[in-house]
Write a protein that holds these residues in place. Structure first.
Motif, PDB file in Angstrom:
ATOM      1  N   LYS A 193       0.697  -1.272   0.002  1.00  0.00           N
ATOM      2  CA  LYS A 193      -0.086  -0.022  -0.067  1.00  0.00           C
ATOM      3  C   LYS A 193       0.839   1.012  -0.233  1.00  0.00           C
ATOM      4  N   GLN A 194       1.931   1.187   0.661  1.00  0.00           N
ATOM      5  CA  GLN A 194       2.945   2.216   0.572  1.00  0.00           C
ATOM      6  C   GLN A 194       3.704   2.445  -0.458  1.00  0.00           C
ATOM      7  N   GLY A 195       3.767   1.387  -1.450  1.00  0.00           N
ATOM      8  CA  GLY A 195       4.615   1.380  -2.577  1.00  0.00           C
ATOM      9  C   GLY A 195       6.027   1.174  -2.322  1.00  0.00           C
ATOM     10  N   GLY A 196       6.377   0.513  -1.235  1.00  0.00           N
ATOM     11  CA  GLY A 196       7.831   0.253  -0.959  1.00  0.00           C
ATOM     12  C   GLY A 196       7.924  -1.213  -0.854  1.00  0.00           C
ATOM     13  N   SER A 197       9.283  -1.708  -0.344  1.00  0.00           N
ATOM     14  CA  SER A 197       9.448  -3.266  -0.279  1.00  0.00           C
ATOM     15  C   SER A 197       9.336  -3.445   1.228  1.00  0.00           C
ATOM     16  N   LEU A 198       9.311  -4.629   1.408  1.00  0.00           N
ATOM     17  CA  LEU A 198       9.049  -5.266   2.847  1.00  0.00           C
ATOM     18  C   LEU A 198      10.509  -5.595   3.288  1.00  0.00           C
ATOM     19  N   VAL A 199      11.236  -5.285   4.287  1.00  0.00           N
ATOM     20  CA  VAL A 199      12.407  -5.500   4.587  1.00  0.00           C
ATOM     21  C   VAL A 199      12.553  -6.114   5.858  1.00  0.00           C
ATOM     22  N   ALA A 200      13.141  -7.448   6.030  1.00  0.00           N
ATOM     23  CA  ALA A 200      13.352  -7.883   7.440  1.00  0.00           C
ATOM     24  C   ALA A 200      14.924  -7.619   7.739  1.00  0.00           C
ATOM     25  N   VAL A 201      14.834  -7.014   8.758  1.00  0.00           N
ATOM     26  CA  VAL A 201      16.188  -6.610   9.551  1.00  0.00           C
ATOM     27  C   VAL A 201      16.337  -7.712  10.742  1.00  0.00           C
ATOM     28  N   ILE A 202      17.769  -8.328  10.488  1.00  0.00           N
ATOM     29  CA  ILE A 202      17.873  -9.454  11.434  1.00  0.00           C
ATOM     30  C   ILE A 202      19.484  -8.982  11.986  1.00  0.00           C
ATOM     31  N   LEU A 203      19.628  -8.912  13.171  1.00  0.00           N
ATOM     32  CA  LEU A 203      20.924  -8.882  13.725  1.00  0.00           C
ATOM     33  C   LEU A 203      21.106 -10.074  14.580  1.00  0.00           C
ATOM     34  N   GLY A 204      22.430 -10.373  14.919  1.00  0.00           N
ATOM     35  CA  GLY A 204      23.128 -11.361  15.422  1.00  0.00           C
ATOM     36  C   GLY A 204      24.481 -11.873  15.050  1.00  0.00           C
ATOM     37  N   GLU A 205      24.818 -12.939  15.374  1.00  0.00           N
ATOM     38  CA  GLU A 205      26.340 -13.408  15.134  1.00  0.00           C
ATOM     39  C   GLU A 205      26.137 -14.493  14.090  1.00  0.00           C
ATOM     40  N   ASN A 206      25.160 -15.261  13.997  1.00  0.00           N
ATOM     41  CA  ASN A 206      24.813 -16.375  13.022  1.00  0.00           C
ATOM     42  C   ASN A 206      23.429 -16.694  12.638  1.00  0.00           C
ATOM     43  N   VAL A 207      23.205 -15.795  11.749  1.00  0.00           N
ATOM     44  CA  VAL A 207      21.653 -15.810  11.294  1.00  0.00           C
ATOM     45  C   VAL A 207      21.161 -16.251  10.273  1.00  0.00           C
ATOM     46  N   GLU A 208      21.755 -17.277   9.766  1.00  0.00           N
ATOM     47  CA  GLU A 208      21.335 -17.767   8.400  1.00  0.00           C
ATOM     48  C   GLU A 208      20.041 -18.511   8.554  1.00  0.00           C
ATOM     49  N   LYS A 209      19.893 -19.130   9.761  1.00  0.00           N
ATOM     50  CA  LYS A 209      18.527 -19.744   9.754  1.00  0.00           C
ATOM     51  C   LYS A 209      17.223 -18.594   9.816  1.00  0.00           C
ATOM     52  N   ALA A 210      17.493 -17.692  10.668  1.00  0.00           N
ATOM     53  CA  ALA A 210      16.568 -16.793  10.486  1.00  0.00           C
ATOM     54  C   ALA A 210      16.429 -15.937   9.377  1.00  0.00           C
ATOM     55  N   VAL A 211      17.303 -15.723   8.574  1.00  0.00           N
ATOM     56  CA  VAL A 211      17.325 -15.147   7.291  1.00  0.00           C
ATOM     57  C   VAL A 211      16.511 -15.802   6.311  1.00  0.00           C
ATOM     58  N   ASN A 212      16.811 -17.195   6.420  1.00  0.00           N
ATOM     59  CA  ASN A 212      16.107 -18.130   5.312  1.00  0.00           C
ATOM     60  C   ASN A 212      14.477 -18.173   5.748  1.00  0.00           C
ATOM     61  N   MET A 213      14.101 -18.140   7.009  1.00  0.00           N
ATOM     62  CA  MET A 213      12.606 -18.253   7.689  1.00  0.00           C
ATOM     63  C   MET A 213      12.054 -16.722   7.118  1.00  0.00           C
ATOM     64  N   ALA A 214      12.781 -15.716   7.035  1.00  0.00           N
ATOM     65  CA  ALA A 214      12.111 -14.478   6.868  1.00  0.00           C
ATOM     66  C   ALA A 214      11.774 -14.435   5.151  1.00  0.00           C
ATOM     67  N   GLY A 215      12.915 -14.999   4.545  1.00  0.00           N
ATOM     68  CA  GLY A 215      12.830 -15.137   2.908  1.00  0.00           C
ATOM     69  C   GLY A 215      11.646 -15.811   2.578  1.00  0.00           C
ATOM     70  N   ARG A 216      11.344 -16.918   3.104  1.00  0.00           N
ATOM     71  CA  ARG A 216      10.266 -17.852   2.941  1.00  0.00           C
ATOM     72  C   ARG A 216       9.141 -17.517   3.289  1.00  0.00           C
ATOM     73  N   HIS A 217       8.831 -16.571   4.268  1.00  0.00           N
ATOM     74  CA  HIS A 217       7.591 -15.894   4.608  1.00  0.00           C
ATOM     75  C   HIS A 217       7.306 -14.499   4.291  1.00  0.00           C
ATOM     76  N   GLY A 218       8.034 -14.004   3.067  1.00  0.00           N
ATOM     77  CA  GLY A 218       7.668 -13.018   2.477  1.00  0.00           C
ATOM     78  C   GLY A 218       8.290 -11.775   2.386  1.00  0.00           C
ATOM     79  N   ALA A 219       9.437 -11.759   3.094  1.00  0.00           N
ATOM     80  CA  ALA A 219      10.170 -10.528   2.896  1.00  0.00           C
ATOM     81  C   ALA A 219      10.697 -10.400   1.516  1.00  0.00           C
ATOM     82  N   ASP A 220      10.596  -8.978   1.147  1.00  0.00           N
ATOM     83  CA  ASP A 220      11.437  -8.762  -0.274  1.00  0.00           C
ATOM     84  C   ASP A 220      12.963  -8.526  -0.173  1.00  0.00           C
TER      85      ASP A 220
END
Ligand code: FAD
Length: 332
Positions: A37-64
């Motif tokens: 609706k805002q005309g922008g992208s959905l961005v997931a921001v993930i902080l940590g030391e080893n964040v691959e699992k969370a990155v994959n989860m965010a990507g699979r659930h709709g983050a652009d």
């Protein structure tokens, strides 16, 4: 601060094992609609030391897009390090809005970030939309002790920041991860971190009630008649592998702790199955459980309003119905 993009950010908090906390993934669902609706992208921001699992989860659930910022200082949550990292990223990328799950850490992080960025914060939201006229995020939250729902706009502040209760939104069905992944190396001076994590000890006690993450909840209300009335409620919850919830009337009577309370001034839940036992269905209770996939109501009053929202209803005495149900389930 001016927003440089129309992007909407969701801060996806991580667990100790590097997976994403449920609420971060849940927030990607409204995030997608609002970003569109805002005309922008959905961005997931993930902080940590080893964040691959969370990155994959965010990507699979709709983050652009996913901004993954890793640093040893971000291994465990600390107010100083996470505030510093988020503020640096906000200044670099300029999102128009940011949602943070109202976990213990999120409730700490949101105000610190908004203060550092000199913007506002709408805390503890239970509904989100875009205001058609102004294009701002419309953040809705209980106000005046839960007596009314207030919808708040932040027209003059960027980014608009809000914390959102866990369990309000459902996770999207996972799809193939097509998100653009942006790796950020964040330098955080260890001297700027005023607290140090020496050890992480998992402490479980009866108050550690995970209602928001529960798939099955069996809740008792005033109809259970006293603390011992939660016996059959708990027995059914155990037989189903579920969690015990309660109405405020039962909590206020001192029959069960507030950690179990579902509703406007308790927890917002979204299980696959919600069984309401001796609960009338007051609007404040419904506010916390109407996101359940399937509701079964057990009440001896056929006119109880809970039957209006129930998929299945049993008109009867819970002290007869619950033991019979539990016994049947235990036969399998
Ligand atoms: P009741 O309304 O008294 O209903 C008891 C039900 O049990 C009745 O329908 C009765 O028919 C049934 N019953 C009795 N005996 C039996 C039996 N043996 N077998 C089967 N059925 C039986 N409420 C919440 O739950 N959560 C909240 O977060 C919350 N926040 C609130 C915030 C505010 C600002 C306010 C003003 C109120 C809030 N409330 C909340 C309170 C809410 O308005 C209701 O008072 C409360 O939900 C009622 O709880 P109940 O359904 O257990 O009790």
């Amino acid at each position: 601060m001016e927003a440089m993009t129309k992007d909407l950010w969701v801060f996806v908090e991580t667990n100790e094992d590097g997976t994403a906390k449920n609420v971060g993934i849940e927030l990607l669902t409204p995030g997608k609609l609002l970003a569109e609706k805002q005309g922008g992208s959905l961005v997931a921001v993930i902080l940590g030391e080893n964040v691959e699992k969370a990155v994959n989860m965010a990507g699979r659930h709709g983050a652009d897009k996913i901004i993954a910022a890793e640093a040893p200082e971000l291994r465990a949550y600390s107010t100083d390090a996470y505030t510093e990292a988020i503020c640096k990223l906000v200044k670099k990328y300029g999102p128009t809005s940011m949602m943070i799950g109202a976990t213990n850490n999120g409730r700490d992080l949101g105000p610190r970030v908004s203060c550092r960025l000199q913007t506002g914060l709408v805390a503890d939201c239970t509904a989100l939309d875009i205001d058609e006229e102004s294009g701002n995020v419309a953040w809705t939250r209980p106000a005046f002790g839960g007596n009314l729902m207030a919808t708040i706009l932040c027209p003059d502040h960027r980014p608009q920041i809000g914390t959102v209760r866990p369990g309000v939104f459902k996770k999207r069905e996972p799809v193939e991860n097509r998100a653009e992944i942006i790796r950020e190396e964040i330098h955080i001076d260890p001297k700027d971190i005023r607290t140090r994590i020496l050890d992480l000890i998992t402490y479980m006690n009866s108050e550690n009630v995970d209602l928001e993450g529960a798939e099955i909840i069996v809740s008792g209300g005033r109809g259970v008649g006293g603390p011992e009335g939660f016996g059959p409620v708990k027995a059914l919850a155990d037989a189903l592998g579920g969690t015990v919830g309660a109405s405020r009337a039962a909590v206020d009577a001192g029959w069960i702790s507030h950690a179990h309370q579902v509703g406007q001034t308790g927890k917002t839940v979204g299980p696959k199955l919600y069984i309401a036992c001796g609960i009338s269905g007051a609007i404040q209770h419904l506010a916390g459980m109407s996101g359940s996939d399937c509701v079964i109501a057990i009440n001896k009053d056929p006119d109880a309003p809970i039957f209006d929202v129930a998929n299945y209803g049993v008109v009867g005495d819970l002290f007869e119905v619950l033991p019979a149900l539990t016994e049947e389930l235990r036969k399998d």
